[in-house]
Design a protein around this motif. Sequence first.
Motif, PDB file in Angstrom:
ATOM      1  N   LYS A 554       0.832  -1.200   0.000  1.00 48.70           N
ATOM      2  CA  LYS A 554       0.000   0.000   0.000  1.00 48.70           C
ATOM      3  C   LYS A 554       0.873   1.259   0.000  1.00 48.70           C
ATOM      4  CE  LYS A 554      -4.057  -1.817   2.485  1.00 48.70           C
ATOM      5  NZ  LYS A 554      -5.151  -1.316   1.631  1.00 48.70           N
ATOM      6  N   ILE A 555       1.936   1.208   0.830  1.00 49.29           N
ATOM      7  CA  ILE A 555       2.841   2.359   0.915  1.00 49.29           C
ATOM      8  C   ILE A 555       3.504   2.610  -0.441  1.00 49.29           C
ATOM      9  CG2 ILE A 555       5.041   3.123   1.911  1.00 49.29           C
ATOM     10  CD1 ILE A 555       4.141   1.770   4.533  1.00 49.29           C
ATOM     11  N   LYS A 556       3.926   1.536  -1.085  1.00 46.72           N
ATOM     12  CA  LYS A 556       4.576   1.680  -2.393  1.00 46.72           C
ATOM     13  C   LYS A 556       3.639   2.352  -3.394  1.00 46.72           C
ATOM     14  CE  LYS A 556       6.909  -0.950  -6.029  1.00 46.72           C
ATOM     15  NZ  LYS A 556       7.293  -2.296  -6.531  1.00 46.72           N
ATOM     16  N   LYS A 557       2.385   1.916  -3.389  1.00 46.47           N
ATOM     17  CA  LYS A 557       1.411   2.481  -4.317  1.00 46.47           C
ATOM     18  C   LYS A 557       1.157   3.957  -4.014  1.00 46.47           C
ATOM     19  CE  LYS A 557      -3.320   1.749  -6.008  1.00 46.47           C
ATOM     20  NZ  LYS A 557      -4.540   0.919  -5.881  1.00 46.47           N
ATOM     21  N   LEU A 558       1.025   4.286  -2.725  1.00 42.61           N
ATOM     22  CA  LEU A 558       0.754   5.671  -2.345  1.00 42.61           C
ATOM     23  C   LEU A 558       1.933   6.587  -2.660  1.00 42.61           C
ATOM     24  CD1 LEU A 558      -1.112   5.180   1.059  1.00 42.61           C
ATOM     25  CD2 LEU A 558      -2.074   5.987  -1.102  1.00 42.61           C
ATOM     26  N   SER A 561       1.844   7.400  -6.211  1.00 44.79           N
ATOM     27  CA  SER A 561       0.825   8.402  -6.566  1.00 44.79           C
ATOM     28  C   SER A 561       1.256   9.811  -6.171  1.00 44.79           C
ATOM     29  CB  SER A 561      -0.503   8.057  -5.875  1.00 44.79           C
ATOM     30  OG  SER A 561      -0.407   8.262  -4.478  1.00 44.79           O
ATOM     31  N   MET A 562       2.181   9.903  -5.190  1.00 41.88           N
ATOM     32  CA  MET A 562       2.664  11.202  -4.732  1.00 41.88           C
ATOM     33  C   MET A 562       3.904  11.665  -5.512  1.00 41.88           C
ATOM     34  SD  MET A 562       2.362  10.274  -0.682  1.00 41.88           S
ATOM     35  CE  MET A 562       3.290  11.692  -0.123  1.00 41.88           C
ATOM     36  N   GLY A 563       4.380  10.793  -6.416  1.00 39.47           N
ATOM     37  CA  GLY A 563       5.607  11.103  -7.135  1.00 39.47           C
ATOM     38  C   GLY A 563       6.850  10.955  -6.266  1.00 39.47           C
ATOM     39  N   LYS A 564       6.764  10.082  -5.250  1.00 39.37           N
ATOM     40  CA  LYS A 564       7.899   9.877  -4.351  1.00 39.37           C
ATOM     41  C   LYS A 564       8.278   8.402  -4.274  1.00 39.37           C
ATOM     42  CE  LYS A 564       6.834  13.876  -1.432  1.00 39.37           C
ATOM     43  NZ  LYS A 564       6.602  14.354  -0.040  1.00 39.37           N
ATOM     44  N   ALA A 565       8.197   7.721  -5.391  1.00 34.99           N
ATOM     45  CA  ALA A 565       8.501   6.284  -5.428  1.00 34.99           C
ATOM     46  C   ALA A 565       9.913   5.987  -4.973  1.00 34.99           C
ATOM     47  CB  ALA A 565       8.275   5.737  -6.839  1.00 34.99           C
ATOM     48  N   GLU A 566      10.828   6.945  -5.126  1.00 33.98           N
ATOM     49  CA  GLU A 566      12.234   6.716  -4.766  1.00 33.98           C
ATOM     50  C   GLU A 566      12.416   6.542  -3.253  1.00 33.98           C
ATOM     51  OE1 GLU A 566      11.453  11.094  -4.520  1.00 33.98           O
ATOM     52  OE2 GLU A 566      11.013   9.479  -5.961  1.00 33.98           O
ATOM     53  N   GLU A 567      11.406   6.886  -2.443  1.00 35.76           N
ATOM     54  CA  GLU A 567      11.524   6.754  -0.993  1.00 35.76           C
ATOM     55  C   GLU A 567      11.231   5.332  -0.513  1.00 35.76           C
ATOM     56  OE1 GLU A 567       9.163   9.587   1.062  1.00 35.76           O
ATOM     57  OE2 GLU A 567       9.959  11.326  -0.041  1.00 35.76           O
ATOM     58  N   PHE A 568      10.603   4.540  -1.361  1.00 35.60           N
ATOM     59  CA  PHE A 568      10.186   3.201  -0.926  1.00 35.60           C
ATOM     60  C   PHE A 568      11.363   2.278  -0.600  1.00 35.60           C
ATOM     61  CE2 PHE A 568       8.651  -1.170  -1.850  1.00 35.60           C
ATOM     62  CZ  PHE A 568       7.739  -1.266  -0.815  1.00 35.60           C
ATOM     63  N   PRO A 569      12.420   2.189  -1.431  1.00 34.10           N
ATOM     64  CA  PRO A 569      13.537   1.298  -1.092  1.00 34.10           C
ATOM     65  C   PRO A 569      14.123   1.570   0.285  1.00 34.10           C
ATOM     66  CG  PRO A 569      13.727   2.032  -3.361  1.00 34.10           C
ATOM     67  CD  PRO A 569      12.624   2.831  -2.742  1.00 34.10           C
ATOM     68  N   ALA A 570      14.187   2.807   0.693  1.00 37.02           N
ATOM     69  CA  ALA A 570      14.744   3.132   2.013  1.00 37.02           C
ATOM     70  C   ALA A 570      13.843   2.613   3.132  1.00 37.02           C
ATOM     71  CB  ALA A 570      14.925   4.641   2.144  1.00 37.02           C
ATOM     72  N   ILE A 571      12.518   2.648   2.918  1.00 38.28           N
ATOM     73  CA  ILE A 571      11.581   2.140   3.920  1.00 38.28           C
ATOM     74  C   ILE A 571      11.744   0.624   4.069  1.00 38.28           C
ATOM     75  CG2 ILE A 571       9.127   1.789   4.431  1.00 38.28           C
ATOM     76  CD1 ILE A 571       8.596   4.504   3.112  1.00 38.28           C
ATOM     77  N   VAL A 572      11.843  -0.068   2.927  1.00 35.76           N
ATOM     78  CA  VAL A 572      12.037  -1.519   2.964  1.00 35.76           C
ATOM     79  C   VAL A 572      13.377  -1.866   3.597  1.00 35.76           C
ATOM     80  CG1 VAL A 572      12.271  -3.612   1.577  1.00 35.76           C
ATOM     81  CG2 VAL A 572      10.551  -1.893   0.963  1.00 35.76           C
ATOM     82  N   LEU A 588       9.516 -13.472   2.297  1.00 33.47           N
ATOM     83  CA  LEU A 588       8.379 -12.780   1.678  1.00 33.47           C
ATOM     84  C   LEU A 588       8.833 -11.522   0.945  1.00 33.47           C
ATOM     85  CD1 LEU A 588       5.716 -13.062   4.542  1.00 33.47           C
ATOM     86  CD2 LEU A 588       5.650 -14.213   2.336  1.00 33.47           C
ATOM     87  N   LEU A 589       9.770 -10.799   1.537  1.00 31.88           N
ATOM     88  CA  LEU A 589      10.286  -9.591   0.875  1.00 31.88           C
ATOM     89  C   LEU A 589      11.082  -9.961  -0.376  1.00 31.88           C
ATOM     90  CD1 LEU A 589      11.410  -7.550   4.018  1.00 31.88           C
ATOM     91  CD2 LEU A 589       9.399  -7.156   2.597  1.00 31.88           C
ATOM     92  N   ASP A 590      11.850 -11.065  -0.281  1.00 29.61           N
ATOM     93  CA  ASP A 590      12.611 -11.522  -1.447  1.00 29.61           C
ATOM     94  C   ASP A 590      11.670 -11.887  -2.595  1.00 29.61           C
ATOM     95  OD1 ASP A 590      14.981 -11.183  -0.114  1.00 29.61           O
ATOM     96  OD2 ASP A 590      15.166 -13.283   0.492  1.00 29.61           O
ATOM     97  N   ARG A 591      10.568 -12.532  -2.245  1.00 31.89           N
ATOM     98  CA  ARG A 591       9.611 -12.942  -3.268  1.00 31.89           C
ATOM     99  C   ARG A 591       9.033 -11.733  -3.996  1.00 31.89           C
ATOM    100  NH1 ARG A 591       5.663 -17.091  -0.819  1.00 31.89           N
ATOM    101  NH2 ARG A 591       7.692 -18.008  -0.380  1.00 31.89           N
ATOM    102  N   LYS A 592       8.870 -10.631  -3.260  1.00 36.86           N
ATOM    103  CA  LYS A 592       8.397  -9.393  -3.865  1.00 36.86           C
ATOM    104  C   LYS A 592       9.512  -8.648  -4.612  1.00 36.86           C
ATOM    105  CE  LYS A 592       4.042  -8.923  -2.529  1.00 36.86           C
ATOM    106  NZ  LYS A 592       2.920  -8.639  -3.468  1.00 36.86           N
ATOM    107  N   LYS A 593      10.743  -9.141  -4.405  1.00 39.27           N
ATOM    108  CA  LYS A 593      11.928  -8.503  -5.006  1.00 39.27           C
ATOM    109  C   LYS A 593      12.080  -7.060  -4.525  1.00 39.27           C
ATOM    110  CE  LYS A 593      11.815 -11.521  -9.045  1.00 39.27           C
ATOM    111  NZ  LYS A 593      11.754 -11.633 -10.506  1.00 39.27           N
ATOM    112  N   TRP A 594      11.846  -6.881  -3.219  1.00 34.14           N
ATOM    113  CA  TRP A 594      12.006  -5.569  -2.602  1.00 34.14           C
ATOM    114  C   TRP A 594      13.332  -5.527  -1.850  1.00 34.14           C
ATOM    115  CZ3 TRP A 594       6.497  -5.330  -0.130  1.00 34.14           C
ATOM    116  CH2 TRP A 594       5.554  -5.037  -1.123  1.00 34.14           C
TER     117      TRP A 594
END
Length: 594
Positions: A554-558, A561-572, A588-594
């Motif tokens: 959900k966070i990745k999608k949001l 939508s905010m134009g801040k996709a580059e922040e997701f890798p740091a959260i993971v 589970l994270l590996d399976r998502k390739k995150w």
Amino acid sequence: MARKKSTPDTLAKTLTTAAMMEMAGKRYYWRGNEYFQDGAVTSLKESDGVITGKVQGARAYKVQLWVEDDELEYDCSCPLGEDDEFCKHCVAVGLAWLARDQKAPLAEAGKKASDSIGEKDVRDFLMGKSKDALVEMLLEQCEEDDRLNRRLLAMTAKTSRDKLDLSVWKDAIEDAAWSDDFVDWRRMPDYSSGIGEVVESIEELLHEGHAEAVIEITEHGLGVMERAVEQVDDSGGDMGMLMEQLQEIHHKACRKAKPEPAPLAERLFAWELGNDWGTFSHAAETYADVLGNAGLARYRKLTEQAWAKVKALGPGEQDAKRYDSKRYRITSMMESLAKASGNVEELVAIKLKDLSSQYHFLEIAEIYLKDGHDNTALEWAERGWKAFPEKGGDARLREFIAHAYHRRGRHDDAMALTWTAFTGRTSFDMYKTLAEHAKLAKAWPEWREKALAHIREQIAASKQQHAGRRRWDYGSLNDRSILVQVFLWEKDMDSAWDEARKGGCSGPLWLELAGLREKTDPYNSVQIYREHIRILLKHADKRNYEGAVEYLAKIKKLLGSMGKAEEFPAIVAGVRNEHRRKRNLMALLDRKKW
């Protein structure tokens, strides 16, 4: 989830000793190796790309292994397997498969299912055997297969004697229900299906014309199952359903055999009064077609004799036992007789013997209301309310009285009763109840303002009273959850959000708010989801891991939508760093390739 079929190549690449050692860890790997070396793996086969096998440990556990998206997937019925661990049983089956695969050329391992030995081949093989050889094979199998043995004994008993040997079916249900240990939920499907097969064979007897025998067998079987149910985990209801099925078979057998009414009535009475499992409950109603006038008269006499010994209870009084199951059953039996007669006053007279709670007054009121005596119903309800002057009272009785007042146009009386209850136990549910009655009185706006003011006063008083204490120590008014619930119910999202931000609310409500505000306020929704992930990962649990991954999605999608996709890798990366020891979460994270 659909599974991709494994191929010989993918199995050979993925199912390796090195992979299993990494997934299981050294301890479980070598324990699994011991199981494999001891020959504990049986029923090993491959079908549609899934390897299955059974491992005999403390119990027989079923294992499945398959390859999906180039990764080894697994499932085991043991407790560790239920927690998504690659356990010793998985290792044992994997090693057994590798050993089998190494004994056969790769081309043989890669044969299609249509080229392997199947049911037709087995049928052709058996057709070629002599009758004596097949009999010997069956008898040998009976020594290991209790179900087959019981089935053959029953078939033999029906064909080899002029008179049925009832002990065969009695022994069969005793054998099926016997266990030397408590039967937990994992063993229940196999255990109950064994009893189910015996029950089916008893029903076959009925269809074959042995109704009298079936009556005796089912009564014996119900006694056996009543004892057995105390030694099993019947949370799935399997035993309850089988006992109901036996009772249905018994009733059908009685309708066919037409046994003597009086002795049948005596047995049904003894069953219904003397057990805690509901066996033959409401027998007077269910068996009326079999008992007839003579049987019902005998049943009524026995019931009334037992009823005469029951102590009458007034408001607030209790029987010698806090909960007397026998009293409950004899009351139910008397009520069944009264309902069968259709006499309202007879039914009320039974209820009058226990006026120990407001609910029993309500039952009398409901009887009169159903019979069209509205005023008498209200009199009994008010009588019950006054008999228990303590604050609060039974909500069901209060609601009955309030609605009776509304029907008479006494809206002020209804609102006074409901407001007292609301102020005595201020909650979201009571707010909705107040709204229901105020709308019937066509006075909701003024009552709403009064209710909201009261809620705010209660929150302020609770906060002051419990200052310095942890907020979860002092009940539901520790934050503004009730106001958030109220405004969400009234579809005032902005007010709900404002109350949550000013005074806080429960975790589920924060999540509900976050979901509702994803489009209008994605930034705050992301912050709420991050906090929820932190709470979830405090506990090592498969469901929590899966929930955390869902909220990361959900966070990745949001963020996108905010134009801040580059922040997701740091959260993971933060999640990975803090919880790196949780292997299943990492998988589970590996399976998502995150």
